[in-house]
Each structure stands twice: as structure tokens, then as C-alpha cells.
Scaffold this motif. Structure first.
Motif, PDB file in Angstrom:
ATOM      1  N   UNK A  90       0.843  -1.190   0.000  1.00  0.00           N
ATOM      2  CA  UNK A  90       0.000   0.000   0.000  1.00  0.00           C
ATOM      3  C   UNK A  90       0.880   1.242   0.000  1.00  0.00           C
ATOM      4  N   UNK A  91       0.324   2.339  -0.541  1.00  0.00           N
ATOM      5  CA  UNK A  91       1.063   3.602  -0.591  1.00  0.00           C
ATOM      6  C   UNK A  91       0.355   4.604   0.321  1.00  0.00           C
ATOM      7  N   UNK A  92       1.061   5.208   1.296  1.00  0.00           N
ATOM      8  CA  UNK A  92       2.508   5.090   1.537  1.00  0.00           C
ATOM      9  C   UNK A  92       2.887   4.098   2.619  1.00  0.00           C
ATOM     10  N   UNK A  93       1.895   3.572   3.370  1.00  0.00           N
ATOM     11  CA  UNK A  93       2.205   2.808   4.573  1.00  0.00           C
ATOM     12  C   UNK A  93       2.960   1.522   4.288  1.00  0.00           C
ATOM     13  N   UNK A  94       2.565   0.807   3.231  1.00  0.00           N
ATOM     14  CA  UNK A  94       3.231  -0.447   2.917  1.00  0.00           C
ATOM     15  C   UNK A  94       4.685  -0.257   2.551  1.00  0.00           C
ATOM     16  N   UNK A  95       4.973   0.819   1.829  1.00  0.00           N
ATOM     17  CA  UNK A  95       6.363   1.104   1.465  1.00  0.00           C
ATOM     18  C   UNK A  95       7.194   1.436   2.696  1.00  0.00           C
ATOM     19  N   UNK A 132      15.464   3.485  -7.120  1.00  0.00           N
ATOM     20  CA  UNK A 132      15.816   2.544  -8.185  1.00  0.00           C
ATOM     21  C   UNK A 132      14.729   1.515  -8.451  1.00  0.00           C
ATOM     22  N   UNK A 133      14.004   1.099  -7.425  1.00  0.00           N
ATOM     23  CA  UNK A 133      13.021   0.038  -7.595  1.00  0.00           C
ATOM     24  C   UNK A 133      11.608   0.549  -7.901  1.00  0.00           C
ATOM     25  N   UNK A 134      11.326   1.792  -7.538  1.00  0.00           N
ATOM     26  CA  UNK A 134       9.954   2.285  -7.708  1.00  0.00           C
ATOM     27  C   UNK A 134       9.909   3.619  -8.454  1.00  0.00           C
ATOM     28  N   UNK A 135      10.470   4.659  -7.852  1.00  0.00           N
ATOM     29  CA  UNK A 135      10.260   6.021  -8.360  1.00  0.00           C
ATOM     30  C   UNK A 135      10.786   6.228  -9.770  1.00  0.00           C
ATOM     31  N   UNK A 136      12.037   5.860 -10.026  1.00  0.00           N
ATOM     32  CA  UNK A 136      12.616   6.114 -11.350  1.00  0.00           C
ATOM     33  C   UNK A 136      12.004   5.252 -12.452  1.00  0.00           C
ATOM     34  N   UNK A 137      11.758   3.964 -12.217  1.00  0.00           N
ATOM     35  CA  UNK A 137      11.092   3.191 -13.273  1.00  0.00           C
ATOM     36  C   UNK A 137       9.733   3.764 -13.660  1.00  0.00           C
ATOM     37  N   UNK A 294      -7.653   0.787  -5.510  1.00  0.00           N
ATOM     38  CA  UNK A 294      -8.139   1.387  -6.742  1.00  0.00           C
ATOM     39  C   UNK A 294      -7.075   1.490  -7.820  1.00  0.00           C
ATOM     40  N   UNK A 295      -5.882   1.879  -7.430  1.00  0.00           N
ATOM     41  CA  UNK A 295      -4.808   2.064  -8.402  1.00  0.00           C
ATOM     42  C   UNK A 295      -3.577   1.267  -7.993  1.00  0.00           C
ATOM     43  N   UNK A 296      -2.988   0.582  -8.959  1.00  0.00           N
ATOM     44  CA  UNK A 296      -1.783  -0.206  -8.714  1.00  0.00           C
ATOM     45  C   UNK A 296      -0.686   0.275  -9.651  1.00  0.00           C
ATOM     46  N   UNK A 297       0.421   0.749  -9.071  1.00  0.00           N
ATOM     47  CA  UNK A 297       1.587   1.155  -9.854  1.00  0.00           C
ATOM     48  C   UNK A 297       2.455  -0.070 -10.087  1.00  0.00           C
ATOM     49  N   UNK A 298       2.954  -0.225 -11.323  1.00  0.00           N
ATOM     50  CA  UNK A 298       3.738  -1.408 -11.662  1.00  0.00           C
ATOM     51  C   UNK A 298       5.099  -0.976 -12.230  1.00  0.00           C
ATOM     52  N   UNK A 299       6.101  -0.824 -11.379  1.00  0.00           N
ATOM     53  CA  UNK A 299       7.430  -0.386 -11.837  1.00  0.00           C
ATOM     54  C   UNK A 299       8.226  -1.465 -12.552  1.00  0.00           C
TER      55      UNK A 299
END
Length: 468
Positions: A90-95, A132-137, A294-299
Motif C-alpha cells: 500500500x502507498x505510503x504505509x506499505x512502502x 531505483x526500484x519504484x520512483x525512477x522506473x 483502486x490504483x496499482x503502480x507497476x514499476x
């Protein structure tokens, strides 16, 4: 008094027209299409599945300002998650629960980094691991450019700080409403500002303004040229007719302006500004709640899509009972493989990628609802033209020419910010038109020769296009 020409009958153009008319100024809205709304459009198939032209977020404050509060339903829940290593957080708690991300972020705060690019900004703000794993991709997927070539200004699109985000998330749980969290930068967000959705689709939001403007809006009337003389707007050409105007307000994508402005080279450099084209693929499934939220980001760079949205989780009325709609966002370039693939092939590719995330999901697949392509989805903040972008944010360089709206401002802004920024921009337009009118009254024919349009050939007036 000469009218003010407004190019485009979307949210920005109609807001500008309504505000200027309320101040007693004549306006004409030229819309190239057969209907108003611009990108604020919704579609429905024969089975009752509804989807929008991309992701649009409306809150109760904007709906009230537009006079459309009475047709809006309250969205009771909205959330986001990120798919990482086969699991969703979940964003942001899971991260925040991932020790590696937290430790890396803390280390970044303890070291000073010279921030010259978006990559520098992500590493400094989130730490190397999360960057490297989330934001930039993700940033590279929606921009189509390496983070090392992007300006650090991409960070401006992100929302409030961590503490504010946590507060708003808690407020959403208590109020059982989808409290806005990072979707408005022009106005304060609080527990009383929450997401809503208009009955009848997105375009219904604009109907009160359309009714008020009446025949001021001219459909199927694309502006062929904006005529400039002595670095000042003097007219527009529509369907071969030249119409003298006191100012022009454009909502067109920034690179389009050099193509339609004649009489100056002041805008030529805007042709290099890039937008990221997008393809939105809408697929139908049995059941509901396929995504964790509702929304899933897929890096995951191996996936064709970088974002997946199941809107019926938040707005159940968008799909028949017991069924759901999932939208896949694919970043591309006009003419490349994803842009030119058939709708059927795109649906198959998204379904195959989706099955990697959720094995067996193909057994619930009901078919594609629709595919939308747009060449102007996201402005790309390349570092190479960052100086020019900031200069454009102050002025178009042509007196009487203003550029507004998401595409016109070349800005990462959502619907509510478009509205408030447009209102503020109109104070500049009114000041310019007022100064020009006084000058026309003060300068006589004998004192200063005039052009064929009736304008003084030289004048010390402020340039237009303030985009604060």
C-alpha cells in the motif's frame, strides 16, 4: 470592444470564458471538435461499463465551484498500491514497512547531494533503494526519458509531506470518504475535501458553464492561425475568416503554438517541448476487487503498462453489479509498436501482463471495452529545455497571448488546479485588455499611425502569457 478569443472548450477554456464574461468582457470560444469537454470525456458501452479518457480526479470543492455539486456522488474510498517483487504494498504505509527502503531513505537525508536531474532528486528524496526500484522506473515509463535527462522539477508534481499524507489518510478512514491526498497544490487539502464523481460522466461537470455561455461557444471551429503584428496579437483566422481580437487565450498543447502563430518567431523554441503519448486499454472482468486497491503502480519494466486502475472499487456504478473494469496505462510514442497495435492485440498484451501479476485472471476475462490513444498525455520535463520552460511559465513572449490549462501550461496539474490557476490568470488578461483599451482611446490617428487592424504600431505594454 474587440472580443477575446479562447481556443478550446475544455475546463480551462470554459472557466476563462465564464470569468471574463462575468467581468463584462466579450469572448468567443472556438472549439475544434463537435462537443465541449476536451479530455474530460466519458464513454459507456452497451453492457453498462463506463470509462473515462484517462484518469480524472474531481473533488467536492471543484464541483461546487463549477455549479455541479448537485449531480455528484461521493466517492467513499480511494487508495493506491505498488507491485514490488510479486507482492503489492500500500502507498505510503506499505512502502514504509520495508526496512530496506526506510534505511536507504534515512541515509539519503544524512548526505548532501547536488540535485541537477530528476535522478538526483529521487535519490535525495527517497533514497537509492526506493528510487531505483519504484520512483525512477515509474517516472521513466510515464515520461519516456531516463531520469538522468529529466529536470528535478518533476518533483513538483508530488503531494504533501509524509506527516500531512498520514493525517489525510487517517481522515479518510474516519470520515469514510475518499479524502484528497496530494491532488491539489493550489488550494489546501483537508479532511473536508474529498473525491466525487458526476452522474452522466465527466462532461456533465461543464454543463452549467456551457449553458451560461450559450452561443459564445462555437463548435467545429478550429483556429487556423493566430495573427501577430509587432509582437502583439491582433486577430485569429477561423474557417478562412479573419477576426480582430483584443487577446487570445490558448489551451492548445505548447508545441502546437509555433505552428498556428504567424507574424513572429518568438515561439519557435516551443516546438522542442515534448509530451508523452499514452494508450489507455480498458478490459472487462467477472467479479470485483481484483486489485489490492483502486490504483496499482507497476514499476516492473518488463510489463507493457506502468499503472493499472480498477475504478469500480471506488465508484461501483461504473460497472454492472458483479463485474469490473480495469484500465491499463501504456506509455509510448506516436507511431511505435504500442501506438500502432490493433485494439485486439493491445488487449491481449495487457491481459498477458496482468496474468503475470494475477495468475488465472484470464478465466474471468469478458473482453475489451475500448482503447483510447492520445498524443498529449504528460508534459516531459527534459533538463535540456528547463530554462526555456521556466521562462514560458512567466510569459509567452507575445503581448496579448496567454496559454492556460494542463496542456497549455505544460504543467503536471490535475483538474482542480487547472480551475484555480485559470481564474488567477484571468486577472492578467483583464489588466492587459484594460490597458490596451485605454491606450486606444488616448492615442489619436494623427498622433500615431495604426496598422490595418486598428492597433498602434508601437506600444509599451506587458507581454502576455503569465503562467505563475
Amino acid at each position: 470592444m474587440l472580443p477575446i478569443a479562447i481556443l478550446g472548450a475544455g475546463l480551462a477554456g470554459l472557466t476563462a470564458a465564464r470569468e471574463l464574461r462575468a467581468q463584462g468582457l466579450p469572448v468567443i470560444v472556438f472549439e475544434a471538435g463537435a462537443a465541449v469537454g476536451g479530455m474530460a470525456r466519458s464513454f459507456q458501452d452497451a453492457e453498462g461499463f463506463t470509462y473515462d479518457f484517462g484518469a480524472h480526479f474531481i473533488n467536492n470543492r471543484l464541483a461546487e465551484a463549477l455549479g455541479a455539486a448537485d449531480i455528484c456522488r461521493t466517492v467513499k474510498h480511494y487508495g493506491e498500491a505498488v507491485a514490488i517483487d510479486g507482492r503489492s504494498c500500500s502507498h505510503p504505509f506499505g512502502l514504509l514497512a520495508k526496512p530496506g527502503f526506510v534505511v536507504s531513505a534515512l541515509r539519503a537525508k544524512l548526505r548532501a547531494r547536488v540535485v541537477k536531474t530528476a535522478e538526483d532528486w529521487f535519490r535525495q528524496s527517497y533514497g537509492d533503494a526506493l528510487a531505483e526500484h519504484v520512483a525512477m522506473p515509474l517516472a521513466e515509463a510515464w515520461s519516456g526519458a531516463p531520469a538522468s535527462l529529466l529536470s528535478p522539477a518533476v518533483g513538483d508534481k508530488f503531494g504533501a509531506g509524509l506527516l500531512k499524507s498520514l493525517y489525510l489518510s487517517a481522515a479518510a478512514r474516519v470520515s469514510r470518504r475518499a479524502v484528497c491526498n496530494g491532488y491539489s497544490h493550489e488550494m489546501p487539502e483537508s479532511a473536508g475535501i474529498y473525491h466525487v464523481y458526476p452522474e452522466g460522466g465527466l462532461a456533465a461537470l461543464l454543463e452549467p458553464m456551457v449553458r451560461a455561455l450559450g452561443d459564445t461557444v462555437r463548435l467545429e471551429s478550429p483556429v487556423e492561425k493566430i495573427v501577430v503584428e509587432n509582437e502583439r496579437v491582433v486577430a485569429v483566422r477561423v474557417k478562412g475568416e479573419t477576426i480582430a481580437v483584443s487577446a487570445v487565450i490558448s489551451t492548445a498543447p505548447v508545441p502546437v503554438l509555433p505552428k498556428i502563430v504567424e507574424g513572429t518567431h518568438a515561439l519557435d523554441h516551443l516546438a522542442s517541448f515534448r509530451y508523452r503519448p499514452m494508450v489507455f486499454v480498458n478490459l472487462k472482468f467477472e467479479g470485483r476487487g481484483i486489485l489490492p486497491d483502486t490504483m496499482l503502480w507497476t514499476p516492473d519494466r518488463s510489463q507493457p503498462f506502468f499503472r493499472v486502475t480498477e475504478a469500480p472499487i471506488s465508484m461501483p456504478w461504473l460497472a454492472p453489479e458483479g463485474k469490473t473494469m480495469v484500465t491499463f496505462d501504456i506509455g509510448c510514442e506516436v507511431g511505435d509498436e504500442h501506438w500502432t497495435l490493433s485494439d485486439e492485440a493491445l488487449a491481449e498484451r495487457c491481459l498477458a501482463g496482468f496474468a503475470k501479476l494475477y495468475p488465472g485472471i484470464d478465466t474471468r476475462y469478458l473482453g475489451a471495452a475500448g482503447v483510447i490513444r492520445t498524443p498529449y498525455a504528460y508534459p516531459v520535463y527534459l533538463a535540456e529545455y528547463e530554462t526555456a520552460r521556466r521562462r514560458f511559465a512567466e510569459t509567452t513572449g507575445v503581448a496579448g497571448l496567454y496559454s492556460i490549462g494542463r496542456n497549455g501550461e505544460f504543467a503536471h496539474i490535475l483538474m482542480e488546479d487547472v480551475y484555480w490557476r485559470t481564474l488567477r490568470r484571468m486577472t492578467d488578461v483583464m489588466a492587459y485588455v484594460g490597458a490596451t483599451r485605454r491606450e486606444r482611446l488616448d492615442v489619436t490617428e494623427a498622433q500615431k499611425p495604426r496598422s490595418a487592424w486598428g492597433w498602434p504600431r508601437k506600444a509599451a505594454l506587458p507581454a502576455g502569457g503569465v503562467v505563475a
